[in-house]
Enzyme design. Structure first.
Site, PDB file in Angstrom:
ATOM      1  N   LYS A   1       0.705  -0.968  -0.194  1.00  0.00           N
ATOM      2  CA  LYS A   1       0.127  -0.050  -0.015  1.00  0.00           C
ATOM      3  C   LYS A   1       0.993   0.706   0.173  1.00  0.00           C
ATOM      4  O   LYS A   1       2.619   1.146   0.841  1.00  0.00           O
ATOM      5  CB  LYS A   1      -0.684  -0.182   1.482  1.00  0.00           C
ATOM      6  CG  LYS A   1      -2.116   0.867   1.193  1.00  0.00           C
ATOM      7  CD  LYS A   1      -3.074   1.223   2.791  1.00  0.00           C
ATOM      8  CE  LYS A   1      -4.386   2.333   2.420  1.00  0.00           C
ATOM      9  NZ  LYS A   1      -4.606   2.219   3.349  1.00  0.00           N
TER      10      LYS A   1
ATOM     11  N   SER B   1     -10.889   1.245   5.525  1.00  0.00           N
ATOM     12  CA  SER B   1     -10.463   1.299   4.465  1.00  0.00           C
ATOM     13  C   SER B   1      -9.628  -0.428   4.005  1.00  0.00           C
ATOM     14  O   SER B   1      -9.342  -0.558   3.253  1.00  0.00           O
ATOM     15  CB  SER B   1      -9.155   2.674   5.438  1.00  0.00           C
ATOM     16  OG  SER B   1      -9.591   3.437   4.782  1.00  0.00           O
TER      17      SER B   1
ATOM     18  N   SER C   1      -9.371   3.674   1.785  1.00  0.00           N
ATOM     19  CA  SER C   1      -8.519   3.449   1.002  1.00  0.00           C
ATOM     20  C   SER C   1      -7.182   2.798   0.328  1.00  0.00           C
ATOM     21  O   SER C   1      -6.853   3.435   0.048  1.00  0.00           O
ATOM     22  CB  SER C   1      -7.602   4.320   2.022  1.00  0.00           C
ATOM     23  OG  SER C   1      -6.864   3.662   3.608  1.00  0.00           O
TER      24      SER C   1
END
Length: 463
Positions: A81, A180, A156
């Site tokens: 990520k 997220s 996210s």
């Protein structure tokens, strides 16, 4: 392994690598081919480095050939990520202020994945500083839903969920404050776990006592998710509040619990705590019907989460102001408006405001502890809406109720955040036009292995 492809499970791919039925170079090449095919339209993988990926795969093959010890993720291609610092890899946080940033050290979550033998190939796209559950930023653009590129992939960890669903990576890491890991999993039809607080330790941390955000795993199946959790979980001396169980307790594939007699509390809106799209509510209700048909005891029983909304918003604003306040002061026009507003909301908080939020969290944890003496799991929506248009920053209304900010439509996830309980998104159905919808399953704090066993049973029930 006959028939192995990028769409095979991570456990199948790892087993084939160990058995030398496929090389890491061949497997990485297959994934790079899929990325070349799908990523230009979807923008899930960013800062891709094919040459370095193939060099890493070659090193993995050499290690296996030499008889060296290998980890549980040996040879599996991996994209971190883009809010997780990876030494030597461009890490932008989705912000133009960090567009060329290359860290010198790994975050703990990256360190553990590397030590487990994964082959880094790049990063996964995020919204700016991971703020919001829709993945777009000025550096790389918008991540689109692999099932319908006109729709959002969530966020996210939207790049991670999209890459998984599209077969670009076999596993993915993420993080979750307001949903997220769960929201993009629901939007993209994969599995995402927000672990119990302390299950996946974080380092470095701007505030090691802050407890709303946690790293965690994403995968296409519950069994694969458990594999990655076995790598991410476990104590670390740099994280004093980490739970003490070793990650190895999650390594075996979860055995589905018998659904007969399982005590399921089900709620589509937590007693009116949030608006929910009828298509989402229908999937949650269908899950309840299916669970009851399989012998579970399903009752409508929402927990008392009074104070959770105020608690989350106070702690989020406090966290954002502490982390980004100086950056905003130095670059007043350098952050997206919704993020800047969230940071500024923290400027007026008092010590009494923060103290109240922690009292509320304490009360919520106690009420949930008592709640789970009468119920084994709680089932509710992951997200209040199905995937919305990708050109929209956030839904402005749900079932006729206006959403005034980029947080309003995420209550079904963030109200659970401040309980400290583990929560997992498992695919269970689709909207009438075929968009994925997951259900959120929650259990007591510390019950992560049990939650995976329930999720495995629900996964099998959903087919």
């Amino acid at each position: 392994m006959s028939g192995l492809s990028v769409d095979s499970t991570a456990r199948e791919q790892a087993a084939a690598l160990r058995a030398k039925e496929i090389s890491a170079r061949e497997l990485t090449g297959l994934h790079l081919d899929r990325i070349a095919e799908r990523n230009p339209e979807l923008t899930a993988i960013v800062s891709l480095d094919p040459d370095r990926a193939m060099a890493g795969a070659a090193a993995a093959d050499e290690r296996l050939a030499a008889g060296a010890g290998i980890g549980p993720l040996h040879g599996l291609p991996f994209a971190f990520k883009d809010t997780h610092a990876a030494a030597g890899w461009r890490t932008t946080y989705g912000s133009p202020l960090y567009a060329e940033h290359v860290p010198d050290t790994d975050d703990l979550i990256v360190e553990r994945i590397r030590l487990a033998g994964a082959v880094p190939i790049g990063k996964t796209n995020v919204p700016e500083f991971a703020a919001g559950s829709h993945t777009f930023n000025p550096v790389f653009g918008t991540t689109r839903n692999p099932h319908d590129p006109s729709r959002s992939a969530g966020g996210s960890s939207g790049g991670a969920a999209c890459a998984l669903a599209a077969g670009m990576v076999p596993l993915a890491d993420g993080s979750d404050m307001g949903g997220s890991l769960r929201n993009p999993a629901s939007f993209c039809g994969v599995v995402g776990l927000r672990p119990s607080w302390g299950r996946v330790p974080e380092w470095p941390s701007q505030n090691m006592w802050e407890t709303t955000s946690t790293g965690g795993p994403m995968a296409r199946t519950v069994g694969d998710l458990a594999l990655l959790l076995s790598v991410l979980a476990g104590p670390d001396p740099r994280a004093p509040h980490a739970l003490g169980d070793p990650g190895s307790v999650f390594a075996p594939p979860p055995v589905p619990v018998p659904l007969g007699g399982l005590r399921v509390a089900l709620s589509t809106d937590l007693g009116g705590a949030f608006a929910v799209d009828p298509a989402v509510a229908a999937v949650v209700e269908a899950a309840g019907t299916a669970l009851a048909g399989a012998g579970a005891s399903v009752t409508a029983a929402a927990p008392d989460l009074s104070g959770a909304d105020e608690c989350f918003r106070t702690l989020r604003a406090w966290h954002f102001q502490a982390r980004f306040g100086e950056l905003l002061a130095a670059h007043p026009d350098g952050l997206k408006a919704s993020l800047a507003a969230n940071i500024r909301a923290g400027e007026s908080l008092t010590g009494a405001d923060v103290a109240l939020a922690y009292r509320q969290r304490t009360a919520l944890a106690q009420r949930m502890r008592e709640y789970f003496t009468d119920h084994d799991v709680l089932v509710l929506p992951v997200s209040q809406v199905p995937p919305f248009p990708a050109d929209q920053e956030f839904p402005t209304e749900i079932d006729g109720r206006p959403m005034e900010s980029y947080l309003d439509w995420m209550r079904s996830a963030y109200l659970i955040t401040v309980t400290g309980c583990p929560a997992i998104s498992v695919p269970f159905g689709t909207t009438p036009d075929g968009l994925p919808v997951g259900i959120q399953i929650v259990t007591r704090h510390g019950g992560d292995r049990y939650l995976l066993e329930v999720a495995a049973a629900v996964e099998a029930l959903a087919g």
